[in-house]
Scaffold this active site. Structure first.
Site: not given
Ligand code: BGC
Length: 365
Positions: A90-91, A116, A190-192, A264, A329
């Site tokens: 994250n940020r 990330h 970071h699995s979708y 988010d 996550e």
């Molecule tokens: C973040 C999103 C970001 C994404 C990237 C996530 O973990 O919270 O803001 O756009 O990751 O694919």
């Protein structure tokens, strides 16, 4: 008959080639398979989950994670499909933090912020395979050595990711890291997830979500936490009772939902930090698949796939669109190094960072 059945082991691990990057770098993958219909492939690029197959309520097996068919496509991808994200998941605001009186500038790759780990985070690196085991529990351990100064972070950091699968349909991931200088670390997966199947025509917004979180950390318009820890009571962030994600994902009366184009946000998970506890439960009424997320981390970032914009051609030439999948996550709180009231992200020499994540699959009638 598979090797697994013939050897009567509960779970099998197979190491295979997964092609090459455009510069010729070979990529491998390791597939863990159990005898309850579950398998998962992890590739050395980004120590990322490439494929995860589980049965639905009728026993039909589908891949439920988003991704690409070839490793090369991941390098151009800003979505982090399946990846082990770091050094800091994250940020970090403006990519800046101060440690022991020294200010560090990280790579800025998301508007004004660092996301990330920077443009070439762990997801873009080729990890080494340390061990591959079959047995009652099949596992793979991958490692990556991140040199001092990489993407602006201090310290030589040694990171391992161990993925394991036993007879239960649970994928366990353990991240560990050590350093030779004080630094900051926050690693997650970071699995979708689209529990209807990664190539289903229906997305994840109809899924029913429960989050064991009474609080969340609100964000500013650049998705950086303000530092406040607020109650979810009376907000679209209250998932303490099972709730359809789509119900409030377009609730424009919430500034928080507007800032993120949906969800988010970091949720402050109830219960004891440091103890693996249930964080979330996702149920897909269509397939009957259920995913529980467990971890010992303090927070859970829940991202509703808001930036999947129909430009990504995923596995099987399938177009991914907004809300097609969701990401959970387990991690430290975003921007933790800039908020003294958040659990600390500092790692000192002699200490071991660790994050244990369990993705548990079952079905409902
Ligand atoms: C973040 C999103 C970001 C994404 C990237 C996530 O973990 O919270 O803001 O756009 O990751 O694919």
């Amino acid at each position: 008959m598979t090797a697994m059945a013939s050897s009567a082991l509960a779970a099998d691990a197979q190491r295979t080639s997964f092609g090459k990057l455009n510069d010729g770098t070979p990529i491998e993958k390791v597939t863990l398979t159990n005898d309850h219909g579950m398998s998962v492939s992890i590739m050395t690029l980004g120590a990322a989950v490439h494929t995860l197959k589980v049965p639905d309520r009728k026993g039909h097996i589908d891949d439920v994670v988003l991704g690409y068919d070839t490793p090369a496509e991941y390098l151009a991808d800003p979505q982090y499909f399946g990846a082990s994200v770091g050094r800091f998941a994250n940020r970090i605001a403006k990519g800046k933090f101060t440690l022991d009186g020294k200010t560090y500038q990280l790579d800025v790759n998301d508007g004004p912020n660092s996301l990330h780990g920077g443009a070439d985070g762990f997801d873009k690196r080729v990890w080494k395979i340390d061990s591959v085991k079959s047995g009652p529990i099949a596992s793979v351990t991958m490692s990556y050595d991140s040199p001092d100064g990489q993407e602006g972070y201090p310290g030589d950091l040694h990171v391992t990711a161990t993925y394991s699968l036993g007879k239960e349909n649970t994928l366990k991931i353990v991240y560990k890291a050590t350093t030779d200088k004080p630094t900051i670390v926050n690693i997650s997966n970071h699995s979708y997830w689209n529990l209807s199947g990664a190539q289903a025509t229906v997305g994840a917004m109809h899924d029913i979500l429960t989050l064991n979180a009474s609080h969340f950390t609100p964000i500013d318009s650049t998705l950086i936490p303000t530092g406040k820890i607020e109650s979810v009571e009376g907000t679209p962030f209250d998932f303490r009772k099972p709730t359809r994600i789509g119900l409030r994902v377009r609730d424009g009366s919430s500034e928080q939902i507007r800032y993120a184009h949906g969800y988010d946000h970091n949720f402050v998970i109830d219960g004891q930090v440091g103890k693996v506890r249930q964080m979330a439960r996702l149920e897909d009424p269509k397939s009957g698949r259920v995913l529980e997320i467990w971890s010992d981390a303090p927070g859970l970032q829940f991202y509703s796939g808001n930036f999947l914009d129909g430009t990504m051609l995923g596995k099987g030439q399938h177009l991914y669109r907004e809300g097609d999948a969701v990401v959970f996550e387990p991690q430290l709180f975003p921007d933790a190094p800039n908020h003294p009231n958040f659990p600390s992200a500092t790692l000192n020499p002699g200490q071991t960072y660790s994050n244990t994540i369990e993705f548990k699959f079952s079905t409902e009638k």
